[in-house]
Design a protein around this motif. Structure first.
Motif, PDB file in Angstrom:
ATOM      1  N   ALA A 116       6.729   9.762  12.124  1.00  0.00           N
ATOM      2  CA  ALA A 116       6.793  10.526  10.882  1.00  0.00           C
ATOM      3  C   ALA A 116       6.711   9.607   9.662  1.00  0.00           C
ATOM      4  O   ALA A 116       6.140   9.975   8.628  1.00  0.00           O
ATOM      5  CB  ALA A 116       8.075  11.344  10.831  1.00  0.00           C
ATOM      6  N   THR A 117       7.272   8.400   9.779  1.00  0.00           N
ATOM      7  CA  THR A 117       7.209   7.447   8.657  1.00  0.00           C
ATOM      8  C   THR A 117       5.778   7.053   8.369  1.00  0.00           C
ATOM      9  O   THR A 117       5.303   7.111   7.226  1.00  0.00           O
ATOM     10  CB  THR A 117       8.038   6.195   8.995  1.00  0.00           C
ATOM     11  OG1 THR A 117       9.390   6.560   9.191  1.00  0.00           O
ATOM     12  CG2 THR A 117       7.940   5.162   7.882  1.00  0.00           C
ATOM     13  N   VAL A 118       5.050   6.648   9.421  1.00  0.00           N
ATOM     14  CA  VAL A 118       3.663   6.228   9.251  1.00  0.00           C
ATOM     15  C   VAL A 118       2.800   7.406   8.808  1.00  0.00           C
ATOM     16  O   VAL A 118       1.933   7.272   7.930  1.00  0.00           O
ATOM     17  CB  VAL A 118       3.132   5.608  10.549  1.00  0.00           C
ATOM     18  CG1 VAL A 118       1.663   5.240  10.419  1.00  0.00           C
ATOM     19  CG2 VAL A 118       3.957   4.381  10.923  1.00  0.00           C
ATOM     20  N   GLY A 119       3.037   8.567   9.377  1.00  0.00           N
ATOM     21  CA  GLY A 119       2.262   9.750   9.006  1.00  0.00           C
ATOM     22  C   GLY A 119       2.460  10.135   7.562  1.00  0.00           C
ATOM     23  O   GLY A 119       1.513  10.542   6.871  1.00  0.00           O
ATOM     24  N   SER A 120       3.706  10.004   7.079  1.00  0.00           N
ATOM     25  CA  SER A 120       3.984  10.334   5.682  1.00  0.00           C
ATOM     26  C   SER A 120       3.228   9.409   4.737  1.00  0.00           C
ATOM     27  O   SER A 120       2.645   9.847   3.742  1.00  0.00           O
ATOM     28  CB  SER A 120       5.481  10.243   5.425  1.00  0.00           C
ATOM     29  OG  SER A 120       5.778  10.418   4.058  1.00  0.00           O
ATOM     30  N   VAL A 121       3.222   8.115   5.048  1.00  0.00           N
ATOM     31  CA  VAL A 121       2.502   7.158   4.206  1.00  0.00           C
ATOM     32  C   VAL A 121       1.005   7.445   4.254  1.00  0.00           C
ATOM     33  O   VAL A 121       0.321   7.455   3.217  1.00  0.00           O
ATOM     34  CB  VAL A 121       2.797   5.718   4.650  1.00  0.00           C
ATOM     35  CG1 VAL A 121       1.920   4.725   3.888  1.00  0.00           C
ATOM     36  CG2 VAL A 121       4.263   5.384   4.446  1.00  0.00           C
ATOM     37  N   ALA A 122       0.480   7.696   5.446  1.00  0.00           N
ATOM     38  CA  ALA A 122      -0.953   7.968   5.580  1.00  0.00           C
ATOM     39  C   ALA A 122      -1.367   9.200   4.788  1.00  0.00           C
ATOM     40  O   ALA A 122      -2.431   9.221   4.157  1.00  0.00           O
ATOM     41  CB  ALA A 122      -1.312   8.143   7.054  1.00  0.00           C
ATOM     42  N   SER A 123      -0.535  10.239   4.792  1.00  0.00           N
ATOM     43  CA  SER A 123      -0.891  11.462   4.069  1.00  0.00           C
ATOM     44  C   SER A 123      -0.914  11.227   2.570  1.00  0.00           C
ATOM     45  O   SER A 123      -1.723  11.824   1.849  1.00  0.00           O
ATOM     46  CB  SER A 123       0.098  12.579   4.406  1.00  0.00           C
ATOM     47  OG  SER A 123       1.401  12.266   3.933  1.00  0.00           O
ATOM     48  N   ARG A 124      -0.046  10.349   2.077  1.00  0.00           N
ATOM     49  CA  ARG A 124      -0.030  10.079   0.636  1.00  0.00           C
ATOM     50  C   ARG A 124      -1.137   9.110   0.226  1.00  0.00           C
ATOM     51  O   ARG A 124      -1.673   9.203  -0.871  1.00  0.00           O
ATOM     52  CB  ARG A 124       1.339   9.518   0.231  1.00  0.00           C
ATOM     53  CG  ARG A 124       2.396  10.613   0.110  1.00  0.00           C
ATOM     54  CD  ARG A 124       3.704  10.067  -0.413  1.00  0.00           C
ATOM     55  NE  ARG A 124       4.606   9.716   0.671  1.00  0.00           N
ATOM     56  CZ  ARG A 124       5.838   9.239   0.495  1.00  0.00           C
ATOM     57  NH1 ARG A 124       6.292   9.042  -0.726  1.00  0.00           N
ATOM     58  NH2 ARG A 124       6.597   8.960   1.539  1.00  0.00           N
ATOM     59  N   VAL A 125      -1.486   8.186   1.102  1.00  0.00           N
ATOM     60  CA  VAL A 125      -2.537   7.217   0.789  1.00  0.00           C
ATOM     61  C   VAL A 125      -3.912   7.872   0.870  1.00  0.00           C
ATOM     62  O   VAL A 125      -4.728   7.751  -0.039  1.00  0.00           O
ATOM     63  CB  VAL A 125      -2.439   6.007   1.727  1.00  0.00           C
ATOM     64  CG1 VAL A 125      -3.644   5.100   1.568  1.00  0.00           C
ATOM     65  CG2 VAL A 125      -1.151   5.250   1.468  1.00  0.00           C
ATOM     66  N   GLY A 126      -4.197   8.535   1.970  1.00  0.00           N
ATOM     67  CA  GLY A 126      -5.406   9.346   2.065  1.00  0.00           C
ATOM     68  C   GLY A 126      -6.649   8.678   2.597  1.00  0.00           C
ATOM     69  O   GLY A 126      -7.481   9.337   3.204  1.00  0.00           O
ATOM     70  N   SER A 127      -6.838   7.362   2.377  1.00  0.00           N
ATOM     71  CA  SER A 127      -8.066   6.705   2.838  1.00  0.00           C
ATOM     72  C   SER A 127      -7.823   5.223   3.039  1.00  0.00           C
ATOM     73  O   SER A 127      -6.887   4.639   2.481  1.00  0.00           O
ATOM     74  CB  SER A 127      -9.207   6.894   1.831  1.00  0.00           C
ATOM     75  OG  SER A 127      -8.982   6.105   0.676  1.00  0.00           O
TER      76      SER A 127
END
Length: 818
Positions: free
Chosen positions: A524-535
């Motif tokens: 969930a930590t990595v997924g949260s960062v990925a969703s905010r970064v986007g690319s």
């Protein structure tokens, strides 16, 4: 020690009532600043005059005078200032009489609890001491008659000034060194949370040194704002003395709110900002003045040698750097043909050229630009944005050039939001700099990381803007996102790039905060960062910015432990985002003009060229109504053959054309015998300086380059040798990588390097030497950084084996480093 106020009623203040009058003056709120300092100096003069006159009569001394030196000589008495006094005598009285006179003057001063710096000398002794002691000489430059023999004082003052001017070539370097040593010990006033108003660089000592330089008649300080800056520092010291009751120059944290209240300012931050502004003015004036002093010293020492070496042979004194910008005598100045009133990009072009060359921009040039340059249109033209990125990417050389622009108000004119962060203090002791300087320092750090990202221009702009929201209430990242979006659009980025800049600024603390405070093993930590970064593009920008931001904050903000945690997080987030990025971009269809050029090239068997100037519409209110040139599109078509890329790139370099973007591709055209391949090269170029060459001349040189009769490498080497090497910017080394999964049909060789004349020619030559076929090329120059991708194949049109691709990347990188 008993304070002056406590002893006033117990001590006989003498006939003048000095102590009581002094206390009333200091308690009078209606009078402050220069009027109070002048009134205090006059009051002290009157008292000392009465003391000296009586003492000289009682001691039977004639031919003597009391002289105020140093700060007292300048009439800059703060409430707790020392009294710097010289008892000057002609040597005709007995030593006992002179000693009695001195005692009758010094002891009443000590009895009042006032600090006293005193000496007793004849005129000859005063001159000898000044010749041996630079600090004593500086004090005597401000010598002022207080009492006694006026002629004696006038004679000594005249002699000291004459000695100073006669020995200026020797004493000024010593004064410069004295100022540098003090700056090393005390730091820069404009960045210190507890600054010493007198000793720190940009403080009162430096302001006094500038007066001494002016007195030498060798150089003078820029006077605009200097008087106000000196007054602000003296006012702050007065308030500090009054609130603490001590003779201190250090503005300690616990004293800042009371001092601010004494000055009528809102709070301690408002006080520091005012002090920083003043210190910045003094520091900039010092930089300009000492540069001029050293220029004069160099010219005087070198002139005899140059005459002997050169005889009557003229020596060129101006070296072109960019359109409208030249180097002259170690500074960047405007060319004689420059017209800042018609060239809105000239301030940024001059600044970028100065920073890239590692040279200061002259005071006269900056002031002329500030007065005459017209505002940039909004959004900015592409050239202006590119010059800003070039300026930001110059590393340490960026700082003095940025400070010069800021001193004349050009930065806030270009970026109005900058005013909110200008000279804004940061109370966190981890921070070394004010907010504005931290942003510039982050860009300096980011300039060394540009090879790690595909969009170095976005990295540098994000570095400049990441804390721009600190001038607003609330979360600075949230406020900064809005401001950064506006600024990015203002300077001409398209919608997609503007969104990336806004996202990076909004989340510039995301990686380090998450890496150091969250469980990275939790999906969930990595997924949260990925969703905010986007690319992946945004991720690599955030990664580089995180490091640059920490390095620019201070030594305690970054460590190998933090770096390893952030690297781990980035690797995990990249794995999540990897599936979102497309593989190979779809090639765009050639335009109608490109097809026409290709057909003509196939028919004639030689190169066909077309030049098109790109312009911006005239600005509102421009009386001339003339469109602004912003670049040139150059299209070249010719039948496929080896050596096209290095030949074309070399010809452009010979004609001093800067390549901003380029695209090479092969298209197939039908013929009577089947199909034939024609190469299309599309360039966006700009003249480095001077006018654009004619298309016919470009074509003729391209033909010669292709048939081998034009030695491009030799010509470029000759031109480079003709100009003296400058320090310039120490760019990070080139980085060449093979991207095996970027294309299914070719091997992609990506080059990230510092842009330079002939760079594309050298890359093309290295690829030709390796006997690979360039299927297509996509060249981007982002500020001073080139990010180029070459799709290469074997002679049979297949991707290179992995080992061959890696070896090719190493060969190209070696060619660029050599």
């Amino acid at each position: 020690m008993t304070s002056l106020e406590e002893t006033t009623e117990e001590t006989d203040s003498g006939p003048s009532g000095y102590a009581a009058a002094r206390l009333r003056l200091l308690q009078e709120k209606a009078q402050s600043g220069p009027p109070r300092r002048a009134a205090l100096a006059r009051l002290t003069d009157d008292w000392l005059n009465a003391l000296f006159t009586t003492a000289a009569r009682e001691a039977g001394v004639r031919g003597a005078a009391l002289v105020a030196v140093g700060g007292y000589g300048r009439g800059e008495l703060s409430p707790r200032s020392d009294l710097d006094l010289l008892l000057l005598h002609d040597g005709k009285s007995t030593p006992g009489a002179i000693a009695a006179l001195a005692d009758r003057v010094w002891y009443p001063v000590w009895d009042l609890g006032l600090a006293l710096d005193h000496s007793v000398r004849t005129p000859a002794e005063a001159r000898k001491t000044a010749a041996e002691d630079l600090k004593a000489q500086l004090g005597l430059l401000d010598a002022r008659h207080v009492a006694g023999d006026l002629g004696l004082v006038t004679g000594v003052r005249t002699a000291i000034l004459a000695d100073w001017r006669n020995t200026a070539l020797k004493r000024l370097p010593a004064l410069d060194e004295l100022c540098r040593e003090r700056a090393e010990r005390q730091g820069e006033l404009q960045f210190l949370l507890e600054p010493d108003l007198k000793e720190a660089r940009g403080g009162l000592r430096d302001a006094t040194a500038l007066r001494a330089v002016a007195a030498s008649w060798l150089a003078d300080a820029p006077r605009e704002g200097l008087t106000d800056a000196r007054r602000a520092l003296l006012d702050a010291r007065d308030a500090l003395h009054l609130t603490t009751g001590r003779a201190t120059d250090r503005l300690a944290l616990q004293e800042q709110d009371p001092v601010a209240a004494e000055l009528g300012l809102l709070d301690a931050d408002a006080l520091l900002r005012q002090v920083y502004e003043a210190a910045r003015t003094v520091s900039y004036a010092s930089d300009v003045t000492w540069r001029e002093v050293n220029r004069v010293l160099r010219s005087r020492s070198a002139r005899p040698r140059l005459r002997a070496m050169l005889g009557s042979k003229p020596m060129p004194d101006r070296t072109p750097l960019a359109e409208g910008v030249v180097e002259h005598d170690g500074e960047v100045v405007l060319a004689r043909t420059a017209r800042p009133e018609r060239d809105s990009v000239l301030p940024l072009r001059a600044a970028a050229a100065a920073a890239q060359a590692g040279l200061p921009i002259s005071l006269h040039a900056v002031r002329r630009l500030a007065l005459a340059a017209k505002p940039l249109p909004v959004p900015w033209p592409a050239e202006a944005r590119e010059e800003l990125v070039t300026l930001l990417g110059a590393g340490e050389s960026t700082v003095p050039v940025w400070e010069a622009l800021e001193a004349e108000g050009l930065i806030t004119r270009l970026l109005p939001d900058w005013e909110r962060v200008r000279c804004r203090p940061q109370r966190n002791p981890v921070h070394t700099w004010t907010v504005d300087r931290h942003l510039v320092e982050t860009a300096v750090q980011a300039s060394s990381l540009t090879r790690r990202v595909g969009r170095p221009d976005l990295l540098l702009v994000c570095a400049l803007l990441h804390d721009i929201g600190k001038g607003w209430p609330g979360d600075h990242s949230v406020a900064g996102e809005v401001i950064a979006r506006d600024v990015a659009a203002r300077i001409g980025f398209d919608r997609d790039d503007t969104a990336v800049v806004a996202t990076v600024v909004r989340h510039h603390l995301l990686l380090v905060d998450t890496a150091t405070r969250r469980d990275l093993d939790d999906p969930a930590t990595v997924g949260s960062v990925a969703s905010r970064v986007g690319s992946l593009t945004t991720l690599e920008l955030l990664h580089a910015l995180t490091e640059a931001d920490a390095l620019a904050t201070g030594p305690a903000a970054w460590s190998s432990w933090r770096a390893s945690l952030v690297n781990d997080l980035v690797a995990r987030v990249a794995a999540v985002l990897a599936g979102d990025d497309p593989a190979e971009p779809e090639p765009t269809a050639p335009s109608a003009e490109q097809e026409r050029l290709a057909v003509e090239a196939l028919r004639t068997g030689g190169p066909v060229l077309a030049l098109h100037a790109q312009t911006e519409p005239p600005q509102d209110g421009d009386p001339a109504g003339v469109p602004e040139p912003v670049g040139v599109e150059l299209h070249i078509a010719l039948p496929d053959r080896p050596g096209v890329l290095p030949a074309a790139a070399g010809v452009l370099a010979l004609h001093r054309l800067t390549v901003r973007a380029a695209d090479l591709r092969a298209i197939e055209l039908p013929t009577e015998l089947g199909t034939s391949e024609v190469l299309l090269l599309s360039w966006r170029v700009a003249a480095a300086y001077g006018s654009l060459p004619q298309a016919a001349r470009l074509r003729a040189d391209l033909v010669r380059a292709l048939d081998g009769s034009l030695d491009i490498r030799g010509r470029l080497a000759e031109r480079e040798a003709a100009y003296p090497r400058r320090r310039g910017v120490q760019a990070p080394p080139p980085r060449v990588t093979a991207l095996p999964t970027a294309s299914q049909h070719a091997t992609v060789i990506e080059v990230r390097a510092q842009d330079a004349p002939g760079l594309l020619h050298r890359i093309g030559h290295a690829l030709e030497t390796a006997a690979v076929r360039v299927r297509s090329a996509h060249v981007s120059t982002l500020g001073a950084n080139a990010v180029d991708a070459f799709y290469v194949t074997t002679d049979r049109g297949r991707p290179l084996p992995a080992t061959d691709a890696a070896e090719l990347a190493r060969a190209v990188e070696s060619a660029l480093r050599g």
